[in-house]
Write an enzyme that holds these catalytic residues in place. Structure first.
Site, PDB file in Angstrom:
ATOM      1  N   SER A 127       0.829  -1.196   0.000  1.00  0.00           N
ATOM      2  CA  SER A 127       0.000   0.000   0.000  1.00  0.00           C
ATOM      3  C   SER A 127       0.868   1.254   0.000  1.00  0.00           C
ATOM      4  O   SER A 127       1.786   1.394   0.800  1.00  0.00           O
ATOM      5  CB  SER A 127      -0.911  -0.002   1.232  1.00  0.00           C
ATOM      6  N   GLY A 128       0.575   2.165  -0.923  1.00  0.00           N
ATOM      7  CA  GLY A 128       1.342   3.398  -1.042  1.00  0.00           C
ATOM      8  C   GLY A 128       2.490   3.329  -2.013  1.00  0.00           C
ATOM      9  O   GLY A 128       3.222   4.307  -2.171  1.00  0.00           O
ATOM     10  N   THR A 132      -2.135   2.184  -7.968  1.00  0.00           N
ATOM     11  CA  THR A 132      -3.281   2.842  -8.598  1.00  0.00           C
ATOM     12  C   THR A 132      -2.825   3.855  -9.638  1.00  0.00           C
ATOM     13  O   THR A 132      -3.402   3.949 -10.728  1.00  0.00           O
ATOM     14  CB  THR A 132      -4.153   3.528  -7.527  1.00  0.00           C
ATOM     15  N   ASN A 177      -0.845   5.442   3.368  1.00  0.00           N
ATOM     16  CA  ASN A 177      -1.176   5.968   2.041  1.00  0.00           C
ATOM     17  C   ASN A 177      -2.409   6.854   2.168  1.00  0.00           C
ATOM     18  O   ASN A 177      -3.426   6.434   2.721  1.00  0.00           O
ATOM     19  CB  ASN A 177      -1.440   4.806   1.070  1.00  0.00           C
ATOM     20  N   SER A 180      -5.363   5.173  -0.417  1.00  0.00           N
ATOM     21  CA  SER A 180      -5.195   3.724  -0.475  1.00  0.00           C
ATOM     22  C   SER A 180      -6.455   3.057  -1.011  1.00  0.00           C
ATOM     23  O   SER A 180      -7.575   3.344  -0.564  1.00  0.00           O
ATOM     24  CB  SER A 180      -4.882   3.179   0.924  1.00  0.00           C
ATOM     25  N   SER A 181      -6.282   2.174  -1.984  1.00  0.00           N
ATOM     26  CA  SER A 181      -7.417   1.400  -2.506  1.00  0.00           C
ATOM     27  C   SER A 181      -7.801   0.352  -1.475  1.00  0.00           C
ATOM     28  O   SER A 181      -6.992  -0.508  -1.119  1.00  0.00           O
ATOM     29  CB  SER A 181      -7.042   0.722  -3.826  1.00  0.00           C
ATOM     30  N   GLY A 401      -1.909  -4.429  -1.839  1.00  0.00           N
ATOM     31  CA  GLY A 401      -0.532  -4.784  -1.547  1.00  0.00           C
ATOM     32  C   GLY A 401      -0.461  -5.462  -0.179  1.00  0.00           C
ATOM     33  O   GLY A 401      -1.411  -5.460   0.603  1.00  0.00           O
ATOM     34  N   GLU A 403       0.012  -6.005   3.541  1.00  0.00           N
ATOM     35  CA  GLU A 403      -0.227  -5.051   4.613  1.00  0.00           C
ATOM     36  C   GLU A 403       0.157  -5.648   5.975  1.00  0.00           C
ATOM     37  O   GLU A 403      -0.221  -6.787   6.281  1.00  0.00           O
ATOM     38  CB  GLU A 403      -1.701  -4.623   4.662  1.00  0.00           C
TER      39      GLU A 403
END
Length: 1030
Positions: A127-128, A132, A177, A180-181, A401, A403
């Site tokens: 994440s981050g 995306t 993030n 973040s998605s 991602g 985590e």
């Protein structure tokens, strides 16, 4: 060692292509190496990370590793995504210029077109790391650079605008993030056979619904809530009963982070509203969507109280009233469903009150269900705007991602399970397949050791023994099941597994950092501690039946769509959340396995989201769990370029004279002959059982040189042939011109044929376009007679087309105009101005004719009507009248009364003057006792009226245009006279000797007498007025 260098060639005297130089085509930036395969110390993780750092420092965020693109998030805008950059990478060989996301996008697109196989791009990273953003750049590249068609603009807009919609509803700020998605997304971009994008389809996976009701400190709920409060209009907020302060809503305050410095919620709202409009959401759908968003916030503010007897009740009546209004449900039913639940036992339903804690849980479950199902509806709606099947597909996977948080729950368990599956896919498609393919082909190579994470995937998903199966069993088993009993079941079943640890099973050192309600999984990326609290509830995803029944009755169409009535009658137990996610992942893996993969590995340089900062410890951890070192060792150990014998020979056989155009022998022998001719050394390639494997592909420049030589030779031969044919043609034309007056024969046939053909072509270009066009090209002497025949045929054809094109109503108009021309042309002064005006079907509508008159006429239909002035036979007093023409008679009407009827047989003639007046006299038979005398009338449209009367009465021959006075039969066998003269002013009055005197104005602008002018001369007003210009 794999060679990713471009080779420069020349052609020797013997025609053989020789390698003369290896080097770069362009002077690219040489900071570090652009392809990790070229690293000298490719086994060193430190060298790998140092190369990343050096390039990152110079804002070179992309680096190749064979066909894998490694991307480091710069946390700032770089000027490398302009349309000029897109054009730079379009159609260019993958390694020809510096690494870029556009290069991978273009290479995937060209592979889809040339191989006719579906492709997919797998974007992974924590994440981050920029997953995306990478997917956005790929979508933008295809939207701008692919061939266009009539629907392309609309599809491109919908495709690009789907991103802000999905981000608003599916992204949130986390500790790592700001955008973040919180869901997984797989998009298929569909192309037709020409490579034109024609459609797309999106699949979403495991939206983090728990975020709707709870956020960790420093995190936010989904963006759309804050965007609505910050950017919504006052009218919208008033309708939703919302306040701009997010601190007033319990679902938005738990993270204590109402605003993010890196995000502008007001601009995000504007982008969202625009995107919804572009995608095709109607105003009604947008309003209902806002109602759902507002209802979630009000649901969070719904509070409960507890009476002395333990009964739970709703304490926030205003919130509940607003909630029922926005969701379109019954308030009493919703109150009952939030405080009671339905139980079914032995086929009987019972109502059981909820405790204070259960009511709060039911409220949160409803909020999560409403938001989660609305998000699924939103994706379906977007798919409708993108739907159109294509022949080829490029899949784009942008999913969670890996985590690791301080407190990891059910969501992190599912996300990391997904990461394990993707790593397993990566292993199968890139690492294991490499070794298996070499073994299949019988080519020896040095095996590469790598960690196979299948053991972790089996630990999670294995039937009856995996964590998901144990979780499902614990959720459905009778008796008191709780999170701790689930943990005990895990310890009993998985106690001896090397990748599973709990507080009970751990050694003394591990117990210090592992809580009693936690278990630890040793993932391929590292160790993660999971708290079992909430696992059962989140896996059950339970929404009480009574709440479902209320939602099914909603008048909000979105809510009604999301809560199907079929759920209430379906007795089958729905799959648990984890099992649903596992099945979705299995289908996704099958989809990805059926496609040719490309990879984008995203790396986050630091946790603080600061540009220019490179945290080596964090990067090393990501390099490890992305499996980049194992992939690099495989790439360096083997042969990167592989083709089946048949495909290799078919593509490159033009480069060798012995294999072109057709190789007659065995395929393997043909490939060996071709490779040796191209100058490959024995250590640079291997011949397998079915494949040829080499360290580098055959450079396309060889093919370019051969094609150039063949093309130049063909052009030279064509040029020589054209010159020879031109000289022969000139000789024949000159000889034909000399003998042009002789009989047709071999000496002049070509010339005469050319002259005839030229005339016919000229005639074709210059044919007359209408029957009035009398032009005709002058023919050569030999074609004079034929030209005249063609001219007559063309004229007949144009006349026929003209006649066929005339509509029936226009034919009738023309018939009347022809009769008017025969009667008045050159005879009456008012005729020329009337030529351009159309004759009307009638000048009196049904509303102008009195109903009594119509009833008196009975079955006789009025075919034409006009307002006229009738002059009495005694004193010539003017009387307003209506003149009606039926199929058999002329009717003179005064208001509601028929004053006179003249049968057409009794009409002996019509007289008008030659001047521009509107006087006409209808002469009737004196023997007819029904008729009083001739009629003297004044009409604005005298040409039209006389023409229609003459045609309907069949008295065209009895129309008289008098050059002087008009005599008519008056009462008592007397004779009347109408005199016409010119004068300074218009006048119709009784003159000398008892005659009716009509004075016509000399001014040409007074071309006809107007009824309205007669009103000023006589003391009455006609009942209606017609425009004299019609």
């Amino acid at each position: 060692m794999l060679r990713h260098r471009l080779r420069i060639f020349n052609v020797g005297v013997d025609g053989r292509v020789r390698l003369v130089l290896e080097g770069a085509l362009t002077a690219r930036d040489r900071v570090g190496v652009q392809d990790f395969v070229l690293l000298e110390n490719f086994n060193s993780e430190a060298a790998f990370i140092e190369n990343l750092r050096r390039r990152f420092t110079e804002n070179l965020i992309y680096t190749y590793m064979g066909s894998v693109l490694v991307s480091v998030n710069p946390y700032k805008d770089l000027e490398i995504y302009s349309p000029q950059h897109m054009e730079r990478y379009r159609g260019v060989s993958y390694y020809e210029i510096s690494p870029h996301i556009y290069a991978l996008s273009d290479n995937t697109y060209r592979a889809m077109k040339t191989s006719r196989r579906d492709q997919c791009i797998l974007i992974s990273g924590e994440s981050g790391a920029g997953k995306t953003e990478a997917s956005k750049k790929i979508l933008l590249y295809y939207a701008v650079s692919c061939p266009a068609h009539q629907r392309m603009a609309s599809l491109r807009d919908c495709l690009l605008q789907s991103t802000p919609v999905l981000e608003a509803f599916g992204n949130a700020k986390t500790l790592r993030n700001d955008n973040s998605s919180r869901f997984g997304k797989y998009m298929d971009i569909q192309f037709d056979f020409r490579g034109v994008p024609v459609g797309a389809h999106i699949l979403n996976y495991l939206l983090e619904k728990s975020r709707v009701v709870h956020q960790n400190h420093g995190e936010r709920n989904y963006h759309v809530f804050y965007q609505l409060l910050e950017g919504g209009t006052e009218e919208q907020l008033l309708h939703l009963h919302l306040d701009r302060n997010p601190q007033k809503y319990l679902y938005l305050v738990k993270g204590n982070c109402p605003r993010v410095s890196s995000m502008n919620d007001k601009n995000g709202w504007k982008a969202l509203v625009k995107a919804l409009s572009v995608i095709g959401f109607t105003e009604g759908e947008v309003q209902e969507l806002l109602d759902v968003i507002g209802s979630v916030l009000h649901l969070g503010n719904t509070q409960f109280g507890e009476e002395e007897d333990g009964q739970t009740y709703v304490t926030t009546e205003m919130e509940l009233k607003t909630l029922t209004q926005l969701l379109g449900v019954d308030g009493a039913a919703l109150t009952e469903a939030l405080t009671h639940k339905k139980l079914t036992a032995n086929g009987e339903e019972m109502i059981s009150p909820l405790t204070f804690e259960q009511a709060g849980a039911a409220r949160d479950a409803l909020a999560q269900a409403v938001y989660g199902r609305t998000f699924t509806w939103l994706v379906e709606k977007i798919n409708q705007s993108l739907a159109l099947d294509g022949s080829s597909v490029i899949g784009l996977l942008d999913i969670y991602g890996f985590e690791v948080f301080q407190h990891n729950s059910f969501e992190q368990f599912c996300i990391n399970y997904c990461s394990e599956k993707l790593q397993q896919l990566f292993i199968e498609l890139t690492l294991r397949s490499e070794q298996e393919e070499y073994e299949t082909e019988g080519v020896a190579w040095e095996p590469v050791q790598y960690f196979d994470n299948k053991v972790i995937c089996d630990l999670i998903e294995e039937k009856h023994k995996g964590i998901i199966s144990i979780l499902d069993e614990e959720c459905v088993r009778p008796g008191e099941a709780c999170d701790l009993s689930f943990l005990e079941k895990l310890e009993d079943t998985l106690g001896g597994h090397a990748h599973f640890v709990t507080h009970k099973l751990a050694n003394g050192k591990t117990r210090r950092v592992l809580g009693r309600e936690e278990f630890r999984l040793l993932h391929y990326a590292g160790e993660v501690n999971y708290t079992v609290t909430g696992f059962l509830d989140k896996n059950n995803d339970t929404l009480y039946r009574s709440l479902k029944e209320v939602m099914c009755q909603s008048t909000n169409h979105i809510v009604e769509h999301c809560f199907r009535r079929g759920e209430l009658v379906d007795q089958k137990r729905p799959e648990m959340a984890a099992t649903q996610f596992k099945n979705s992942l299995t289908k996704l893996m099958e989809t990805l396995m059926s496609k040719e993969p490309s990879y984008v590995r995203c790396i986050k340089p630091n946790d603080a989201k600061q540009p220019g900062r490179f945290d080596e410890v964090l990067v090393r951890h990501q390099v490890k769990y992305l499996g980049l070192m194992e992939n690099l060792r495989v790439r360096r150990a083997g042969f990167a370029y592989r083709r089946h014998f048949e495909a290799f020979l078919q593509r490159y056989k033009p480069l060798c004279p012995e294999t072109w155009p057709v190789w007659q022998g065995e395929l393997a022998e043909g490939v060996s002959t071709l490779v040796q001719y191209l100058g490959y050394k024995p250590e640079e390639y291997k011949m397998g059982r079915y494949l040829v494997l080499s360290e580098y592909p055959v450079p396309e420049e060889i093919g370019v040189i051969v094609i150039q030589a063949a093309w130049r030779g063909m052009k030279a031969r064509r040029r020589a042939r054209r010159r020879r044919d031109a000289a022969d043609l000139i000789r024949r034309l000159i000889k034909g011109f000399i003998h042009r007056h002789e009989e047709y024969g071999p000496d002049n046939d070509y010339f005469l044929d050319h002259v005839r053909c030229s005339f016919l072509k000229t005639l074709r270009r210059n044919l007359p376009r209408s029957v009035l066009d009398k032009s005709w090209p002058t023919p050569p002497p030999a074609l004079t007679q034929a030209s005249e025949e063609l001219r007559q045929l063309n004229m007949r054809n144009m006349v026929r087309k003209f006649c066929l094109a005339i509509l029936p109503e226009w034919r009738k108009q023309m018939d009347q105009k022809v009769v008017a021309s025969e009667l008045f042309r050159g005879q009456k002064d008012s005729y020329p101005p009337s030529v351009a005006a159309l004759f009307l079907g009638t000048r009196l509508g049904d509303e102008h004719i009195n109903l009594k008159v119509v009833q008196t006429l009975g079955s006789e239909k009025v075919q034409y009507g006009v307002s006229v002035i009738k002059y009495d036979r005694r004193g010539f007093k003017p009387r307003p009248r209506q003149l009606l023409l039926t199929g058999s008679a002329i009717i003179l009407v005064e208001k509601t009364k028929i004053k006179q009827r003249i049968d057409y047989d009794a009409l002996r003639g019509i007289s008008v003057s030659r001047l521009s007046d509107g006087i006409l006299v209808l002469h009737v038979l004196c023997e007819d006792n029904k008729q009083k005398a001739d009629l003297v009338l004044l009409c604005d449209h005298v040409i039209e009226v006389v023409t229609k009367v003459a045609m309907m009465a069949n008295k065209v021959d009895q129309v008289n245009v008098s050059q002087g006075s008009i005599r008519f039969s008056a009462a008592r066998s007397k004779e009347g006279v109408v005199d016409f003269t010119r004068g300074p002013e218009l006048k119709v009055a009784k003159g000398k000797h008892g005659h009716l005197l009509v004075i016509i104005v000399n001014d040409s602008s007074k071309s006809c007498i107007d009824l309205n002018e007669c009103v000023h001369l006589f003391p009455f007003r006609p009942p209606g007025r017609c425009d004299s210009k019609e």
